[in-house]
Design a protein around this motif. Structure first.
Motif, PDB file in Angstrom:
ATOM      1  N   PHE A   1      -1.621  16.453   3.962  1.00 31.81           N
ATOM      2  CA  PHE A   1      -3.091  17.172   4.324  1.00 31.81           C
ATOM      3  C   PHE A   1      -3.458  17.479   5.285  1.00 31.81           C
ATOM      4  O   PHE A   1      -2.652  16.071   6.730  1.00 31.81           O
ATOM      5  N   PRO A   2      -4.154  18.226   6.545  1.00 31.93           N
ATOM      6  CA  PRO A   2      -4.250  18.267   7.723  1.00 31.93           C
ATOM      7  C   PRO A   2      -5.019  17.053   8.227  1.00 31.93           C
ATOM      8  O   PRO A   2      -5.475  16.320   7.570  1.00 31.93           O
ATOM      9  N   GLY A   3      -4.208  16.573   9.318  1.00 30.59           N
ATOM     10  CA  GLY A   3      -4.734  15.335   9.415  1.00 30.59           C
ATOM     11  C   GLY A   3      -4.656  14.438   8.230  1.00 30.59           C
ATOM     12  O   GLY A   3      -4.747  13.297   8.693  1.00 30.59           O
ATOM     13  N   GLY A   4      -3.368  13.825   7.498  1.00 31.36           N
ATOM     14  CA  GLY A   4      -2.871  12.720   7.004  1.00 31.36           C
ATOM     15  C   GLY A   4      -2.490  12.000   7.734  1.00 31.36           C
ATOM     16  O   GLY A   4      -2.686  10.561   7.024  1.00 31.36           O
ATOM     17  N   PRO A   5      -1.712  11.869   9.229  1.00 29.47           N
ATOM     18  CA  PRO A   5      -1.675  10.688   9.672  1.00 29.47           C
ATOM     19  C   PRO A   5      -3.022  10.048  10.358  1.00 29.47           C
ATOM     20  O   PRO A   5      -2.735   8.826   9.911  1.00 29.47           O
ATOM     21  N   GLY A   6      -3.798  10.544  10.398  1.00 28.37           N
ATOM     22  CA  GLY A   6      -4.750   9.710  10.736  1.00 28.37           C
ATOM     23  C   GLY A   6      -5.352   9.020   9.140  1.00 28.37           C
ATOM     24  O   GLY A   6      -5.724   7.783   8.765  1.00 28.37           O
ATOM     25  N   MET A   7      -5.398  10.128   7.638  1.00 29.20           N
ATOM     26  CA  MET A   7      -5.917   9.426   6.718  1.00 29.20           C
ATOM     27  C   MET A   7      -4.978   8.002   6.218  1.00 29.20           C
ATOM     28  O   MET A   7      -6.031   7.097   5.814  1.00 29.20           O
TER      29      MET A   7
ATOM     30  N   LEU B   1       0.842  -1.467  -0.465  1.00 30.23           N
ATOM     31  CA  LEU B   1      -0.332  -0.040  -0.014  1.00 30.23           C
ATOM     32  C   LEU B   1       1.353   1.399  -0.369  1.00 30.23           C
ATOM     33  O   LEU B   1       1.679   1.401   0.709  1.00 30.23           O
ATOM     34  N   VAL B   2       0.688   2.545  -1.083  1.00 30.23           N
ATOM     35  CA  VAL B   2       1.671   3.581  -1.320  1.00 30.23           C
ATOM     36  C   VAL B   2       0.930   5.173  -0.871  1.00 30.23           C
ATOM     37  O   VAL B   2       0.063   5.136  -1.333  1.00 30.23           O
ATOM     38  N   PRO B   3       1.011   4.627   0.551  1.00 30.43           N
ATOM     39  CA  PRO B   3       0.080   5.508   1.434  1.00 30.43           C
ATOM     40  C   PRO B   3       0.488   7.309   0.940  1.00 30.43           C
ATOM     41  O   PRO B   3      -0.401   8.607   1.836  1.00 30.43           O
ATOM     42  N   THR B   4       1.328   7.979   0.959  1.00 27.56           N
ATOM     43  CA  THR B   4       1.966   9.270   0.064  1.00 27.56           C
ATOM     44  C   THR B   4       1.320  10.164   0.006  1.00 27.56           C
ATOM     45  O   THR B   4       1.601  11.380   0.556  1.00 27.56           O
ATOM     46  N   ALA B   5      -0.072  10.088  -1.015  1.00 25.40           N
ATOM     47  CA  ALA B   5      -0.236  11.148  -1.195  1.00 25.40           C
ATOM     48  C   ALA B   5      -1.541  11.904  -0.876  1.00 25.40           C
ATOM     49  O   ALA B   5      -1.776  12.770  -0.402  1.00 25.40           O
TER      50      ALA B   5
ATOM     51  N   GLY C   1      -8.503  -8.393   1.687  1.00 23.68           N
ATOM     52  CA  GLY C   1      -7.923  -9.316   2.074  1.00 23.68           C
ATOM     53  C   GLY C   1      -6.725 -10.366   1.503  1.00 23.68           C
ATOM     54  O   GLY C   1      -6.816 -11.310   0.431  1.00 23.68           O
ATOM     55  N   TRP C   2      -5.887  -9.536   1.657  1.00 18.24           N
ATOM     56  CA  TRP C   2      -5.014  -9.953   0.854  1.00 18.24           C
ATOM     57  C   TRP C   2      -3.995 -11.354   1.791  1.00 18.24           C
ATOM     58  O   TRP C   2      -4.480 -10.724   3.041  1.00 18.24           O
ATOM     59  N   LYS C   3      -2.734 -11.752   1.310  1.00 23.43           N
ATOM     60  CA  LYS C   3      -2.572 -12.844   1.589  1.00 23.43           C
ATOM     61  C   LYS C   3      -1.392 -11.794   2.502  1.00 23.43           C
ATOM     62  O   LYS C   3      -1.385 -12.655   3.521  1.00 23.43           O
ATOM     63  N   SER C   4      -1.126 -11.120   1.944  1.00 28.17           N
ATOM     64  CA  SER C   4      -0.257 -10.244   2.999  1.00 28.17           C
ATOM     65  C   SER C   4      -0.054  -8.884   2.186  1.00 28.17           C
ATOM     66  O   SER C   4      -0.753  -8.482   1.632  1.00 28.17           O
ATOM     67  N   LEU C   5      -0.629  -7.646   3.161  1.00 27.65           N
ATOM     68  CA  LEU C   5       0.080  -6.783   2.899  1.00 27.65           C
ATOM     69  C   LEU C   5       1.081  -5.858   4.110  1.00 27.65           C
ATOM     70  O   LEU C   5       1.685  -5.746   4.723  1.00 27.65           O
ATOM     71  N   GLY C   6       2.347  -5.168   2.579  1.00 33.14           N
ATOM     72  CA  GLY C   6       2.808  -3.586   3.747  1.00 33.14           C
ATOM     73  C   GLY C   6       2.297  -2.749   3.170  1.00 33.14           C
ATOM     74  O   GLY C   6       1.590  -2.174   1.930  1.00 33.14           O
ATOM     75  N   VAL C   7       3.844  -2.131   3.505  1.00 36.31           N
ATOM     76  CA  VAL C   7       3.080  -0.388   3.500  1.00 36.31           C
ATOM     77  C   VAL C   7       3.954   0.148   2.752  1.00 36.31           C
ATOM     78  O   VAL C   7       5.742  -0.158   3.285  1.00 36.31           O
ATOM     79  N   LEU C   8       4.283   0.588   1.714  1.00 39.42           N
ATOM     80  CA  LEU C   8       5.153   1.826   0.857  1.00 39.42           C
ATOM     81  C   LEU C   8       5.511   2.627   0.983  1.00 39.42           C
ATOM     82  O   LEU C   8       4.398   3.669   0.226  1.00 39.42           O
ATOM     83  N   GLU C   9       6.602   4.041   2.234  1.00 40.62           N
ATOM     84  CA  GLU C   9       5.901   5.323   1.806  1.00 40.62           C
ATOM     85  C   GLU C   9       6.596   5.351   1.314  1.00 40.62           C
ATOM     86  O   GLU C   9       7.731   5.603   1.620  1.00 40.62           O
ATOM     87  N   LEU C  10       6.753   6.306   0.197  1.00 41.37           N
ATOM     88  CA  LEU C  10       7.653   7.325  -0.686  1.00 41.37           C
ATOM     89  C   LEU C  10       8.656   8.213  -0.186  1.00 41.37           C
ATOM     90  O   LEU C  10       9.848   7.887  -0.792  1.00 41.37           O
TER      91      LEU C  10
END
Length: 240
Positions: free
Chosen positions: A42-48, A34-38, A65-74
């Motif tokens: 914004f205000p409140g970005g960490p909560g989003m 998951l790429v949450p960078t965008a 329902g992914w087999k595995s999920l990671g976070v990729l913060e650009l």
């Protein structure tokens, strides 16, 4: 590389079936990043970001329902050796790119090295975009801003425009060129009043490529160079 470009995630059975078809196997047997960078500027970005990761946000991605999920913060990637993060991207079945600010996202896709890596990923890797994640996949895109965008994010052109009773800054931006068309998301969504059909036509006139205006129940699927609209809602294609 395959792509599924949406307004608001995997919201209906048709889009979910399209994703499963692109993956070539069930979501439960597939790995994703998951790429949450965008969301960050914004205000409140960490909560989003937190809601996107734990699957309680408005755009279904992480909770599929992914087999595995990671976070990729650009934004952290330039400080990390490529040998640390690139193998994980190459191994993932899907990249889930969240919505938010498309200029900021496109800037960090380039700066992080992800944009350069995308064409070299496995042909069966699926890029799943939501809103800004779909917008930034184009070579050129148009978006409205209330506040002037940061010059460091590289807008190609900015101009004032009036949409209804509201004045906005209409920005033409440079995407990463993953696809040879553009996407205008949230067509006729009351929470995105700028994205009316009439305004979408004005935006599309500034884009030198076919442009799909899509609502939240529609996605554009790209598989082996073929482009198909998957929809339980409303969409329109504008030719340059």
């Amino acid at each position: 590389m395959r792509a599924l470009l949406t307004s608001s995630g995997v919201r209906n059975d048709s889009i979910r079936d399209a994703l499963t078809g692109l993956l070539g196997k069930p979501i439960g047997e597939s790995t994703a990043l998951l790429v949450p960078t965008a969301l960050q500027p914004f205000p409140g970005g960490p909560g989003m970001v937190y809601r996107a990761v734990n699957g309680t946000g408005p755009s279904p991605l992480a909770e599929l329902g992914w087999k595995s999920l990671g976070v990729l913060e650009l934004t952290v990637l330039p400080s990390i050796e490529e040998s640390v993060w690139v193998p994980g991207v190459r191994a993932a079945d899907a990249l889930l790119v969240c919505g938010g600010d498309p200029l900021y996202l496109a800037h960090w896709m380039r700066r992080s090295g992800l944009a350069a890596l995308l064409p070299a990923l496995r042909p069966e890797t699926v890029y799943v975009g939501v809103s800004a994640g779909s917008i930034a996949a184009a070579s050129t895109f148009v978006e409205t801003y209330v506040d002037p965008p940061r010059g460091s994010d590289g807008p190609l052109k900015s101009e004032k425009a009036v949409f209804g009773d509201a004045e906005r800054i209409l920005v033409t931006g440079q995407g990463v060129g993953l696809v040879d068309f553009a996407v205008i998301p949230h067509l006729e969504n009351p929470h995105h009043p700028d994205a009316s059909l009439a305004n979408a036509e004005k935006w599309a006139a500034r884009i030198p490529a076919p442009t799909y205006a899509i609502d939240d129940d529609t996605a554009v699927k790209v598989d082996d160079g073929g482009v198909e609209v998957v929809s339980e809602g409303r969409w329109k294609l504008f030719r340059p």
